[in-house]
Enzyme design. Structure first.
Site, mmCIF file in Angstrom:
data_model
loop_
_atom_site.group_PDB
_atom_site.id
_atom_site.type_symbol
_atom_site.label_atom_id
_atom_site.label_comp_id
_atom_site.label_asym_id
_atom_site.label_seq_id
_atom_site.Cartn_x
_atom_site.Cartn_y
_atom_site.Cartn_z
ATOM 1 C CB CYS A 85 -0.900 -0.004 1.245
ATOM 2 S SG CYS A 85 -1.853 1.516 1.458
ATOM 3 C CB CYS A 88 -0.307 2.343 5.794
ATOM 4 S SG CYS A 88 -1.067 0.780 5.270
ATOM 5 C CB CYS A 133 -5.053 -0.350 2.486
ATOM 6 S SG CYS A 133 -3.856 -0.754 3.788
ATOM 7 C CB CYS A 136 -4.124 3.293 5.806
ATOM 8 S SG CYS A 136 -3.921 3.088 4.020
ATOM 9 C CB CYS A 156 -9.354 -4.083 -11.666
ATOM 10 S SG CYS A 156 -8.938 -2.992 -13.023
#
Length: 170
Positions: A85, A88, A133, A136, A156
């Site tokens: 991510c 984070c 995510c 976060c 996607c």
């Protein structure tokens, strides 16, 4: 009322209704998620997110925008490694699950365990599964049911939502 006037009025109404979704789609939205949402382990103020992320990353991760197809270098990333991510740094996708979907966005048939969350997305006059995510809340993209085995899923993902770390032996 003339048919031309009726059609123009109807088109204007549809454009007005869809305007917010279309603006978000191209990264111009101003309806950012609550950046201090306590549901997530990592929380930041809007100012902190803006300082951490590029304007394009902020639009995708915090405002649920979508990058243009075929613009992410991660779409062509073929090395062994892990996609994290961008908000984070949580490891989210293994390169072994990446495949070329032909859609123009990095695509994966599965996420790493305990790395993503999902919710129903009813924008653009359809129902989709949004993926974000789990740590976060950053928006990654959407999950579709047209992927390869073994899951049949296609995550996607916006390349701007991820960073790539090659494997040590790559």
């Amino acid at each position: 009322m003339k048919r031309r006037t009726l059609l123009a009025t109807a088109a204007a109404a549809v454009a007005t209704i869809a305007g917010g979704s279309q603006m978000r789609l191209f990264g111009f939205g101003s309806d950012a998620k609550a950046s201090s949402d306590a549901r997530f382990e990592v929380t930041r103020t809007e100012a902190e997110w803006r300082a951490l992320l590029s304007p394009q990353q902020y639009a995708v991760l915090r405002e649920e925008a979508t990058e243009r197809a075929f613009t992410s270098p991660l779409n062509d990333e073929k090395r062994r490694g892990t996609f994290h991510c961008a908000g984070c740094d949580l490891p989210a996708y293994a390169s072994e699950t990446k495949f070329d979907s032909g859609t123009g966005w990095p695509s994966f048939w599965d996420a790493l365990p305990d790395s993503v969350g999902t919710k129903s997305d009813r924008s653009l006059f359809m129902v989709r599964t949004e993926v974000h995510c789990r740590r976060c809340g950053g928006h990654f993209g959407h999950i579709f049911d047209d992927g390869p085995p073994p899951t049949g899923k296609r995550h996607c993902i916006n390349g701007l939502a991820l960073t790539f770390r090659p494997a040590e032996d790559a």
